[in-house]
Each structure stands twice: as C-alpha cells, then as structure tokens.
Write an enzyme that holds these catalytic residues in place. Structure first.
Site, mmCIF file in Angstrom:
data_model
loop_
_atom_site.group_PDB
_atom_site.id
_atom_site.type_symbol
_atom_site.label_atom_id
_atom_site.label_comp_id
_atom_site.label_asym_id
_atom_site.label_seq_id
_atom_site.Cartn_x
_atom_site.Cartn_y
_atom_site.Cartn_z
ATOM 1 N N SER A 180 0.795 -1.224 0.000
ATOM 2 C CA SER A 180 0.000 0.000 0.000
ATOM 3 C C SER A 180 0.829 1.276 0.000
ATOM 4 O O SER A 180 0.377 2.303 -0.496
ATOM 5 C CB SER A 180 -0.967 -0.002 1.178
ATOM 6 O OG SER A 180 -0.278 -0.221 2.387
ATOM 7 N N HIS A 208 -5.548 -3.372 -2.444
ATOM 8 C CA HIS A 208 -5.284 -2.402 -3.511
ATOM 9 C C HIS A 208 -5.287 -3.048 -4.891
ATOM 10 O O HIS A 208 -4.931 -2.405 -5.873
ATOM 11 C CB HIS A 208 -3.940 -1.704 -3.276
ATOM 12 C CG HIS A 208 -3.965 -0.812 -2.083
ATOM 13 N ND1 HIS A 208 -4.513 0.455 -2.112
ATOM 14 C CD2 HIS A 208 -3.551 -1.014 -0.810
ATOM 15 C CE1 HIS A 208 -4.412 0.997 -0.918
ATOM 16 N NE2 HIS A 208 -3.839 0.136 -0.109
ATOM 17 N N LYS A 239 -12.129 0.313 -1.408
ATOM 18 C CA LYS A 239 -11.177 0.969 -2.313
ATOM 19 C C LYS A 239 -11.775 0.988 -3.718
ATOM 20 O O LYS A 239 -12.716 1.725 -3.951
ATOM 21 C CB LYS A 239 -9.807 0.325 -2.166
ATOM 22 C CG LYS A 239 -9.236 0.772 -0.817
ATOM 23 C CD LYS A 239 -7.971 0.178 -0.377
ATOM 24 C CE LYS A 239 -7.584 0.833 0.958
ATOM 25 N NZ LYS A 239 -6.847 -0.031 1.836
HETATM 26 C C1 LIG Z 1 -6.912 -0.212 3.282
HETATM 27 C C2 LIG Z 1 -6.299 -1.510 3.571
HETATM 28 C C3 LIG Z 1 -6.909 -2.394 4.448
HETATM 29 C C4 LIG Z 1 -8.105 -2.017 5.273
HETATM 30 O O1 LIG Z 1 -9.273 -1.996 4.528
HETATM 31 P P1 LIG Z 1 -10.518 -1.160 5.115
HETATM 32 O O2 LIG Z 1 -11.673 -1.749 4.403
HETATM 33 O O3 LIG Z 1 -10.252 0.260 4.765
HETATM 34 O O4 LIG Z 1 -10.546 -1.395 6.584
HETATM 35 C C5 LIG Z 1 -6.350 -3.642 4.612
HETATM 36 N N1 LIG Z 1 -5.230 -3.995 3.948
HETATM 37 C C6 LIG Z 1 -4.603 -3.157 3.110
HETATM 38 C C7 LIG Z 1 -3.378 -3.607 2.396
HETATM 39 C C8 LIG Z 1 -5.120 -1.883 2.902
HETATM 40 O O5 LIG Z 1 -4.487 -1.039 2.101
#
Ligand SMILES: *Cc1c(COP(=O)(O)O)cnc(C)c1O
Length: 385
Positions: A180, A208, A239
């Site tokens: 990320s 992602h 996302k």
């Molecule tokens: C954003 C993210 C999460 C968390 O997801 P949410 O639905 O926002 O809680 C988990 N793992 C990674 C790699 C992320 O980038």
C-alpha cells in the site's frame, strides 16, 4: 484529568519531530477533486481507483438498498443481521473471485484481524512481509502465534524462516498483494510455490488489487497459473469497489470455519444494506467496463514516465495507481505536500510509523476520473515546488 496529562507532552514531541497528524474535512467533488477549507484541489489521496464511489448507478443501488432494508443491519450476521443483500453480495463476491464461498466483514481491517486470528494461535508460526499493512501485522500479533517478519519480498529469507519453523503445528504466510505504501507487487506465484512446498497456508490481502489487477480485475491472484489451493484471498469493498466493508473468499470449509471463529465477524454488526447494494452494483460495473481499469493503468504509466522525465524516481509497479516519491525526512515531506496543496494538488506526506524511518514520502494515488491535464499539471507543480 491529571492522569491524562502525559498526552500533552507526547503530542508536543510528535509535533517537534514532524510526526503529529491532524485530520480535516475533505469534501469529495466530481472529476477526482475535493474541497478542503474552501480550496478546490485535485484529489491524489483517494483509493476510489475506478471512480465508482460517485457513479450514479452505484448511488442509485445504495438508495434502493436503503429503501428495501433500512439504514442498519440490526445485528451481527450470526444473529439476524445477514439479510438478502448480504447473501447476494457474498454470492457475488464468491463468483467474482471464483471461490466456493465468501464471508463479509465490517471492514478490510476487521477481515485481516479476524481471519488471521482464526487460522493460527499459540504454537503456530505466522510469517509476515516487513512492509505488510498494519492490519495484517495487528492480526498476526492478535493471533498469539509466533511472529516471524521477513525482509520485503525476500523469498530466501522467507524460506529460511519456513525451515526454522518446521516444528510449528501450523504455518501461515501473510502478504499484501499490492503493497500500500510502495505500490509494488508481491511475488505471488513464488509465494504459492513456497506455501505448497512447506505445507503452509497463504493469506493474500488484495485491498489495492481488487478491481485493478488481474486480466479481469479479480486481483493479483488472478494472474496465477498453477494451484491456488493454499491461497486465501482477503479484500476490501472500500477501495476500487467504492463502498465499505471487507471480505474473505475461499473454500466452503474455510469460510465455515471463519464464520465460527473470526471474532471481528461474529461480534460485530453486519454491513449496512446501502454498503451491500453499492458494492453489488460496483462489482457489475467492474465486469462490464474493463476500460476503467485500463485507464487507471494508462494514467499510472504516463505519470511514472512524466515523473522520470522530470528527474524523479517513482516507486512501484508501472501499472499501479499508487505512485510514491521518496523524500526521506518527514518535515521535508510535509513541506512538499504543503507546496503542492498551494498549487491545487492534494498529495499526502506519508511518515513513520506508517513507513520506516527515513522513508517519508509523497504518495500520489490516481483514479479513473482524474483528467489527464491534472496529471501533467502535477508534474509541473512538482518542478516548481
Ligand atoms: C486499506 C487496507 C486495508 C483495510 O481496509 P478497510 O476496508 O479500509 O478497513 C487492509 N489492507 C490493506 C493492504 C489496505 O491497504
């Protein structure tokens, strides 16, 4: 309140180190823009990669879901909080990921905590890439299993940890598929082979990558050719899917186990109907409109090559919409971010503890609804900053 007084000193020392965070109100606007304190900015800090959070069809599906099932789920899935929209979304996710089943979670963060802690415990070993997302690390810690951190994407290091952990009862490898903060990719097929060789489980966090990577946007695991039996996929709806919530997709047995053991699922209320309805609509659009994904990849490639021409060294996979520029010092990274903001671009400075010390960076994230001239403008703004 004297017992809380230590917090003043701690906040002051964060401030001094350039590490104090603050939040502000950021109002989303069409066209990949936003408004902060009256200023309109190009929003290069959003994970809505495909622009689906503002798609009229997604919004209409959310409204219909609200009208059909109300504002909240009223209980956890196990009690009475799993309605027709949850059932439909779990089915859609399992079809999307081509697995037997899928289980919804309140967030991706909760999915990582709940799933890892359901798979390993004291007496087991969990092997974690150094740059894994905080939620994976937290899940590993929560599980009580022995935590072994290997250097970023270091297969030799991982293999030696797998050798050392032979006496463990169970072994679990956990990794982001797209990292990320670096925008680079896990060596997934080699990880699957190692998991296979050592009879270890593999959990892949596609947060992602869902909607973005893989020939039809299923995530990076879709690019795997061989055996996927050891590989369990976790994703987020928040996302590229533009909604809210998390999920795990795998075999019926694994999902049944998770429904019995994942505490962040068992002891938390089901997703709101609107979150389910919007996610269902977004999954359909992801299937029907592959051009959104291609557009994000093209934008990412174009931005990286424009940045290189301007003398920068962007990190990450060429196609990845996360485009980090390393600055190093946190105070300096914040200065860059403020100068870009003055010129109309929202690009966050990412600092420790989110990234390692000395690794403070600007993190640009692209979405399908950014107009191309905005990206050219960003490159120019970086030159004059
Ligand atoms: C954003 C993210 C999460 C968390 O997801 P949410 O639905 O926002 O809680 C988990 N793992 C990674 C790699 C992320 O980038």
């Amino acid at each position: 309140m004297a017992a809380f007084d230590w917090i003043h000193d701690e906040l002051a020392s964060l401030e001094q180190a350039g590490l104090r965070r603050s939040v502000r109100c950021c109002e989303p606007l069409p066209g990949g823009r936003c408004r902060i304190e009256g200023q309109t900015l190009v929003n290069l800090a959003s994970n809505d990669y495909l622009g689906l959070a503002s798609d009229p069809r997604v919004i209409a599906a959310g409204v219909a879901a609200l009208q059909q099932s109300g504002s909240g789920a009223r209980a956890s899935a196990l009690v009475s909080g799993r309605g027709p929209l949850h059932v439909a979304l779990e089915r859609a996710l399992s079809q999307f990921e081509r697995t037997e089943a899928a289980v919804l979670f309140p967030t991706g963060y909760a999915a990582n905590l709940g799933v890892i802690a359901a798979l390993v415990e004291a007496g087991d070993t969990v092997l974690c890439d150094r740059l894994n997302h905080a939620s994976l690390i937290d899940g590993c810690r929560l599980s009580g299993a022995k935590l072994r951190v290997y250097s970023h994407t270091d297969l030799t290091g991982l293999e030696s940890e797998l050798e050392k952990s032979r006496p463990s009862r169970r072994r679990l490898i956990v990794t982001d598929s797209v990292f990320s903060m670096d925008g680079d990719l896990a060596p997934l097929s080699q990880l699957v082979n190692l998991a296979d060789d050592y009879k270890a489980m593999l959990v892949v966090d596609e947060a992602h990558a869902t909607g973005i990577f893989g020939p039809t946007g299923r995530g990076l695991h879709e690019e795997l050719t061989g055996n996927r039996a050891h590989c369990l996929v976790i994703g987020t709806l928040s996302k590229a899917i533009g909604s809210q919530g998390g999920f795990v997709a795998g075999s019926q047995a694994v999902c049944d186990w998770i429904r019995n053991r994942a505490r962040t699922q068992l002891f938390s209320t089901g997703l709101t109907p609107a979150a389910c309805g919007t996610a269902l609509a977004a999954l359909e659009i992801i299937d029907r409109e592959p051009e959104r994904r291609s557009r994000v990849h093209d934008q990412a490639q174009q931005l990286r090559s424009a940045l290189r021409s301007a003398g920068h060294q962007p990190l990450g996979d060429e196609r990845c919409p996360i485009v980090p520029l390393i600055i190093g010092d946190p105070v300096e990274a914040v200065r860059w971010s403020i100068r870009l903001m003055d010129q109309g671009y929202l690009v966050p400075a990412i600092r420790p503890p989110t990234v390692p010390n000395g690794g403070s960076r600007l993190r640009i994230s692209l979405t399908a609804d950014h107009p191309p001239d905005a990206l050219q403008g960003l490159v120019t703004a970086l030159r004059s900053s």
